[in-house]
Design a protein around this motif. Structure first.
Motif, PDB file in Angstrom:
ATOM      1  N   UNK A 167      -2.901   1.441   0.799  1.00 61.96           N
ATOM      2  CA  UNK A 167      -2.770   2.123   0.087  1.00 61.96           C
ATOM      3  C   UNK A 167      -2.446   1.009  -1.108  1.00 61.96           C
ATOM      4  N   UNK A 168      -3.008   1.651  -1.893  1.00 67.14           N
ATOM      5  CA  UNK A 168      -2.619   0.712  -3.791  1.00 67.14           C
ATOM      6  C   UNK A 168      -1.428   1.363  -4.578  1.00 67.14           C
ATOM      7  N   UNK A 228      -1.038   8.397   7.561  1.00 65.22           N
ATOM      8  CA  UNK A 228      -2.434   9.087   8.361  1.00 65.22           C
ATOM      9  C   UNK A 228      -2.557   7.956   9.242  1.00 65.22           C
ATOM     10  N   UNK A 229      -1.743   6.881   9.558  1.00 71.10           N
ATOM     11  CA  UNK A 229      -2.510   5.703   9.963  1.00 71.10           C
ATOM     12  C   UNK A 229      -1.685   6.344  11.407  1.00 71.10           C
ATOM     13  N   UNK A 230      -3.037   5.316  12.427  1.00 69.19           N
ATOM     14  CA  UNK A 230      -2.297   4.787  13.658  1.00 69.19           C
ATOM     15  C   UNK A 230      -1.679   3.567  14.153  1.00 69.19           C
ATOM     16  N   UNK A 231      -2.660   2.545  14.006  1.00 72.67           N
ATOM     17  CA  UNK A 231      -2.244   1.534  14.249  1.00 72.67           C
ATOM     18  C   UNK A 231      -1.520   0.059  13.151  1.00 72.67           C
ATOM     19  N   UNK A 232      -2.247   0.841  11.849  1.00 74.87           N
ATOM     20  CA  UNK A 232      -1.589  -0.320  10.677  1.00 74.87           C
ATOM     21  C   UNK A 232      -1.908   0.256   9.701  1.00 74.87           C
ATOM     22  N   UNK A 233      -0.381   0.215   9.380  1.00 73.60           N
ATOM     23  CA  UNK A 233      -0.338   0.205   7.520  1.00 73.60           C
ATOM     24  C   UNK A 233       0.172  -1.101   6.817  1.00 73.60           C
ATOM     25  N   UNK A 234      -1.088  -0.822   5.352  1.00 70.82           N
ATOM     26  CA  UNK A 234      -0.631  -1.929   4.699  1.00 70.82           C
ATOM     27  C   UNK A 234      -0.720  -1.610   2.977  1.00 70.82           C
ATOM     28  N   UNK A 235       0.482  -1.752   2.591  1.00 70.87           N
ATOM     29  CA  UNK A 235       0.624  -1.607   1.040  1.00 70.87           C
ATOM     30  C   UNK A 235       0.407  -3.202  -0.121  1.00 70.87           C
ATOM     31  N   UNK A 255       1.700  -6.743   0.949  1.00 65.60           N
ATOM     32  CA  UNK A 255       1.277  -7.101  -0.055  1.00 65.60           C
ATOM     33  C   UNK A 255       1.621  -7.459  -1.575  1.00 65.60           C
ATOM     34  N   UNK A 256       2.627  -8.331  -1.650  1.00 62.79           N
ATOM     35  CA  UNK A 256       3.182  -7.741  -3.226  1.00 62.79           C
ATOM     36  C   UNK A 256       2.458  -8.339  -4.492  1.00 62.79           C
ATOM     37  N   UNK A 315      11.201   1.715   3.251  1.00 61.92           N
ATOM     38  CA  UNK A 315      10.851   1.220   4.156  1.00 61.92           C
ATOM     39  C   UNK A 315      11.229  -0.423   4.822  1.00 61.92           C
ATOM     40  N   UNK A 316      11.099  -0.464   5.485  1.00 68.29           N
ATOM     41  CA  UNK A 316      11.492  -1.689   5.709  1.00 68.29           C
ATOM     42  C   UNK A 316       9.948  -2.798   5.941  1.00 68.29           C
ATOM     43  N   UNK A 317       9.966  -3.337   4.741  1.00 68.42           N
ATOM     44  CA  UNK A 317       8.664  -4.138   4.916  1.00 68.42           C
ATOM     45  C   UNK A 317       9.004  -5.827   4.245  1.00 68.42           C
ATOM     46  N   UNK A 318       9.284  -6.489   5.005  1.00 62.94           N
ATOM     47  CA  UNK A 318       9.607  -7.647   5.767  1.00 62.94           C
ATOM     48  C   UNK A 318       8.680  -8.863   6.170  1.00 62.94           C
TER      49      UNK A 318
END
Length: 744
Positions: free
Chosen positions: A677-678, A698-705, A515-516, A503-506
């Motif tokens: 998500x870890x 599962x996300x409607x508005x935001x995903x944070x990996x 978040x690296x 996926x695009x994770x820029x």
């Protein structure tokens, strides 16, 4: 040292290990007692062995090593015991009258000549027998729990065992403790095996081998979703469990399976070139699904509706243009007995469902919208503008186990509907699907909607995948993406993941961030900061709108550890907040919690405007918040997201878990504003593409990996899916062939 007195107050009790702090009234003097107390109730007399110790914080306490419940001997003590509420139907006035009549002989009268209670004013012969029955039940419960506690069985489980066996508890457990594995949910083979060893049952006992096979089948169903197991694999796994030689004890295993077949617990048959063994109830579930789907599919009138005009009118009203594949899905749904619509996020499933509802309604068909969970039902209702219910609510839980099962609606009392549309079918297991189909009239249409690429159901079976695999029913696979704003990446990234593309994770979008972090402790720390500070500050959302979804339960970044840390920060202990300890979990007023199993008998109340609704049943995956904990009784009130308010007895609180973080598997059918998500390293058997795909969708508005890109890349490229052993696809094919032969 021995002391005796009346149990006045329970200050604290851990129901898993029995550790209790309480107050005993000894000759009118309150004494603080500490130790493992399982079966006693406030008002009962206890005789205790132990010694007084000095606690720096709490002063002198009596630390007891053993105890027994004894009936009081004084007239005042007997009256107090009877009026304590332990015996239903006996209040202070009745207790006083009984003791006045029989004095120190009261308990002997109740136990051996209860008809004499009718001599007391206000007590009929019927009531006298009821009092005696309750007294003996209380005595039997105490004896059973005291007996079981020596095997480290929790009070919750001891009460379950007593409910099943009653006064025969001791006899059954001593003769064949392995029976617990078959009869009592929650009793595993290891517990039964420990009891068996202590009572001298040999390792190669037929009881033990039989229990090992049943446990292996149950374990395969509950943990792996299988509905059957190849016979050779079953024997091999059971032999490992039992630590017996598969070769030397082959006859024992064959005999145990034959006995289980004889009493209809399991079935044994050839499936292709494999001999397989299957718990009978799961064969019945899959067979009934196959049979009813094929009957429904062949019961629809052959006349086909041309809905071109209706589709065009819907397009005009809603300012949209359907793709050919979407039009095909609509036509098949309104003209078929059974049809399937599957596709990922943004492919227009909801818009198609809205159009189907309109067309069927125009044709005077009563349409019922269903989903497996409350969250999924609410989302379906909000997006279509029509009322949607959970499958359990539509079938109406009875709480009992009557001939129709656990539901009011069944084959003998069908739902009055013309069509049923079921969303999120991928998470429906064979038991629930079987129950739903049984409750449908033979001329109903069924439209099954879901995402075939998500994780399969937590429960047994692979319903959606097997229905598609059978190739008996019309299936529309939606591939074109329609819902996606220019600044959004959630949907497009989900489809990239599903296609095995990174996926695009820029971090240039407004809704998809990476978040690296490399170290597990850093990943953990960052997730906590995200949930408690950074995301609320950035979005203005509170923590209830943010959900942590983790692949695993254990470990630094597992849900157990994340829940403990999030609870400490988001809902810390305070003087005004009551707590309850169950096992290693502290439940606190204000905590976010999840129901972890189906409880068909738990009563709920719900305020709907000026009307108060009442019903039964809370289900695996329901999320709510602890509103109140009664410090004395342990009763815990939970308000679920749909407004249902349930009161859990102390013994049932173990059905809950903290829900600040939940597993990705448990998130199926739900949607959250924000998911965090870890991304961690781990076995390729678990960290798979469809796991991360399910989490992101599962996300409607935001995903944070949060984690390392290399681990995300491994998950995205890992197309491994665990093969489930299921029979449904083949049963559908067989049923369809049989029906066609009848029509031909």
């Amino acid at each position: 040292m021995q002391i005796e007195g009346s149990l006045e107050q329970i200050i604290f009790r851990n129901d898993d290990n029995g550790y209790t702090v309480a107050v005993l009234l000894q000759n009118g003097t309150p004494v603080t007692i500490v130790g493992r107390l399982f079966s006693a109730n406030v008002g009962e007399n206890l005789s205790m062995e132990g010694e007084f110790v000095h606690n720096k914080k709490f002063g002198y306490q009596f630390a007891f090593s053993s105890y027994e419940v004894v009936l009081p001997k004084t007239v005042a003590g007997i009256e107090k015991f009877l009026s304590s509420g332990l015996i239903k139907g006996v209040g202070p006035v009745t207790a006083k009258n009984i003791v006045r009549a029989f004095k120190q002989d009261t308990f002997e009268i109740i136990e051996f000549t209860p008809e004499r209670l009718a001599e007391v004013k206000g007590i009929s012969m019927t009531k006298a027998m009821e009092i005696a029955g309750k007294f003996m039940e209380l005595k039997n419960i105490q004896n059973a729990v005291m007996f079981l506690q020596q095997y480290n069985i929790t009070i919750n489980m001891a009460l379950k065992i007593f409910d099943a066996y009653g006064s025969k508890t001791r006899e059954i457990v001593k003769r064949n403790p392995y029976k617990l594995v078959e009869d009592i949910d929650g009793i595993g083979f290891a517990t039964a095996d420990k009891i068996a060893q202590s009572v001298g049952i040999p390792q190669n006992s037929q009881f033990r081998v039989r229990a090992g096979i049943v446990h292996t089948l149950n374990n395969s169903t509950e943990k792996n979703g299988n509905t059957f197991v190849p016979k050779g694999m079953l024997i091999s796994q059971a032999a490992d469990l039992l630590d017996l030689s598969e070769v030397e004890c082959e006859d024992l295993f064959i005999q145990a399976i034959d006995d289980l077949i004889a009493d209809k617990t399991v079935m044994d048959f050839w499936h292709g070139k494999m001999e397989v063994v299957m718990l009978t109830k799961y064969y019945r579930y899959e067979y009934s699904i196959a049979q009813k789907l094929c009957l429904l599919n062949n019961s629809v009138q052959q006349k086909k509706l041309d809905v071109t005009r209706e589709i065009e009118e819907f397009e005009l009203r809603n300012k949209i243009t359907f793709h050919d594949e979407q039009k095909n899905a609509i036509c098949q749904a309104v003209n078929s007995g059974v049809s399937v619509i599957t596709g990922g996020p943004g492919t227009g499933k909801t818009t198609i469902v809205k159009c189907i509802i309109e067309i069927l309604s125009q044709n005077k068909e009563e349409v019922l919208l269903l989903a497996p969970t409350g969250r999924a039902a609410k989302r379906l209702s909000d997006s279509t503008g029509a009322e949607a219910k959970t499958i359990h609510r539509a079938l109406e839980v009875t709480g009992g186990n009557t001939n129709g099962g656990r539901f009011v609606h069944n084959e003998n009392n069908t739902l009055k509907v013309g069509a049923v549309i079921v969303d999120e079918v991928s998470m429906v297991d064979v038991m629930l699907m079987s129950s739903l189909l049984k409750a449908l009239p033979r001329d109903a249409r069924v439209v099954l909607v879901g995402d075939k690429d998500q994780l399969p159901s937590v429960g047994a079976g692979n319903v959606l995948a097997d229905i598609i695999k059978s190739e008996v029913f019309p299936v529309t696979m939606l591939t074109k993406i329609y819902r996606q704003s220019d600044e959004s990446l959630i949907i497009s990234n989900a489809h990239m993941i599903n296609s095995g593309i990174m996926p695009v994770i820029d971090n240039h979008s407004k809704d998809f961030f990476f978040e690296q972090k490399s170290e597990l402790n850093d990943i953990h720390k960052t997730i906590i900061e995200m949930v408690t500070k950074r995301i609320p500050s950035f979005t203005g959302m509170d923590f209830n709108q943010i959900q942590v979804l983790a692949p695993l339960k254990a470990g630094v970044c597992g849900i157990d550890n994340l829940n403990r840390t999030l609870q400490e920060i988001l809902n810390p202990p305070a003087q005004h907040k009551n707590e309850l300890v169950v096992g290693s979990t502290i439940f606190r007023e204000g905590d976010k919690v999840m129901q972890t199993s189906n409880d068909y008998e738990l009563v709920w109340h719900k305020q709907n405007g000026f009307i108060e609704e009442e019903g039964e049943g809370v289900f695996n995956g329901d999320i709510g918040q602890i509103e109140q904990i009664d410090f004395q009784t342990g009763e815990t009130v939970v308000v679920f997201e749909d407004g249902r308010r349930c009161t859990y007895a102390r013994t049932d609180v173990g059905e809950l878990s903290l829900a600040y973080a939940i597993t990705i598997h448990k998130s199926q059918g739900s949607e959250f504003d924000v998911v965090v998500i870890p991304i961690i390293a781990g076995t390729s058997l678990i960290l798979t593409r469809n796991l991360i795909y399910t989490a992101v969708t599962r996300a409607k508005k935001m995903v944070v990996l949060v984690g390392e890109k290399k681990n995300l890349r491994r998950m995205v490229s890992n197309s491994y899916t665990v093969k489930r052993f299921t029979l449904l696809a083949e049963l559908i094919t067989q049923q369809q062939k049989t029906i066609q032969e009848l029509f031909d």
